[in-house]
Design an enzyme around this catalytic site. Structure first.
Site, PDB file in Angstrom:
ATOM      1  N   CYS A  46     -40.994 116.301  50.247  1.00 18.87           N
ATOM      2  CA  CYS A  46     -41.773 116.496  51.459  1.00 18.87           C
ATOM      3  C   CYS A  46     -43.139 117.056  51.049  1.00 18.87           C
ATOM      4  O   CYS A  46     -43.194 118.048  50.310  1.00 18.87           O
ATOM      5  CB  CYS A  46     -41.059 117.458  52.405  1.00 18.87           C
ATOM      6  SG  CYS A  46     -42.059 117.894  53.851  1.00 18.87           S
TER       7      CYS A  46
ATOM      8  N   ASP B 253     -36.298 114.884  49.610  1.00 17.99           N
ATOM      9  CA  ASP B 253     -35.817 113.915  50.579  1.00 17.99           C
ATOM     10  C   ASP B 253     -35.054 112.852  49.805  1.00 17.99           C
ATOM     11  O   ASP B 253     -35.491 112.412  48.737  1.00 17.99           O
ATOM     12  CB  ASP B 253     -36.981 113.273  51.335  1.00 17.99           C
ATOM     13  CG  ASP B 253     -37.657 114.244  52.282  1.00 17.99           C
ATOM     14  OD1 ASP B 253     -36.931 114.935  53.016  1.00 17.99           O
ATOM     15  OD2 ASP B 253     -38.896 114.303  52.299  1.00 17.99           O
TER      16      ASP B 253
ATOM     17  N   VAL C  42     -39.682  91.568  38.600  1.00 22.07           N
ATOM     18  CA  VAL C  42     -39.685  92.940  38.101  1.00 22.07           C
ATOM     19  C   VAL C  42     -38.421  93.174  37.278  1.00 22.07           C
ATOM     20  O   VAL C  42     -37.324  92.758  37.662  1.00 22.07           O
ATOM     21  CB  VAL C  42     -39.826  93.975  39.239  1.00 22.07           C
ATOM     22  CG1 VAL C  42     -38.620  93.969  40.168  1.00 22.07           C
ATOM     23  CG2 VAL C  42     -40.077  95.371  38.689  1.00 22.07           C
TER      24      VAL C  42
ATOM     25  N   SER D 183     -35.456  95.357  35.987  1.00 21.08           N
ATOM     26  CA  SER D 183     -34.723  96.374  36.753  1.00 21.08           C
ATOM     27  C   SER D 183     -34.785  97.774  36.140  1.00 21.08           C
ATOM     28  O   SER D 183     -34.860  98.758  36.872  1.00 21.08           O
ATOM     29  CB  SER D 183     -33.277  95.952  36.966  1.00 21.08           C
ATOM     30  OG  SER D 183     -32.608  95.802  35.736  1.00 21.08           O
TER      31      SER D 183
END
Length: 163
Positions: free
Chosen positions: A54, A61, A76, A78
């Site tokens: 946060c 979070d 992409v 992994s």
């Protein structure tokens, strides 16, 4: 060993000396060539251990991220994606910003035909936030697809069992 040049330049995959970065770092992302660029197909990543901070309180979070895309020429890798997502660990940003930054970085990296990122964050203070963002390549059917998926993305919500 592979004779593919695109695979040889991957630095994270197969490395026994993985270094985890605790600050946001899009340079961790790596690509390889799509062997099937003549076909539309989805690649979906489920990332149940995403964390960020946060920006106001510094409290963590937690989220499950769903990243789905239709590749074009590049995909992409992994492990690089995992390390990149891990780099958000000490990054302060609101949920909505995090999914948009991830989408922007992946669009810049791969130039996919279509991509979406959906963050399903665990509740804090009795409320959860589930931002969804997508992108379709401009002036193509994928731009139209993005518009429709955005309008209808949560029309039939799934059962939430991780909260």
């Amino acid at each position: 060993m592979s004779d593919r040049k695109d695979v040889e330049r991957l630095t994270h995959l197969g490395s026994e000396k993985t270094t985890y970065t605790f600050e946001y770092n899009p340079q961790l992302l790596e690509t390889f060539d799509n062997n099937h660029p003549n076909r539309d197909y989805f690649v979906k990543f489920n990332c149940p251990e995403f964390t960020t901070l946060c920006p106001k309180t510094g409290q963590p979070d937690f989220a499950t991220l769903y990243i789905s895309y239709i590749p074009d020429k590049k995909m992409v890798e992994s492990k690089s994606l995992k390390l990149y997502l891990f780099s958000f660990r000490n990054h302060g940003g609101f949920h909505e910003d995090a999914v948009n930054v991830i989408l922007n970085d992946l669009v810049e990296l791969m130039d996919p035909r279509y991509i979406e990122v959906w963050g399903k964050f665990t509740p804090r203070g009795g409320i959860s936030i589930d931002p969804y963002v997508n992108y379709g390549r401009p002036n193509t059917k994928y731009e139209e697809m993005a518009e429709k998926r955005l309008l209808y993305h949560d029309m039939y919500p799934e059962t939430i069992d991780n909260r």
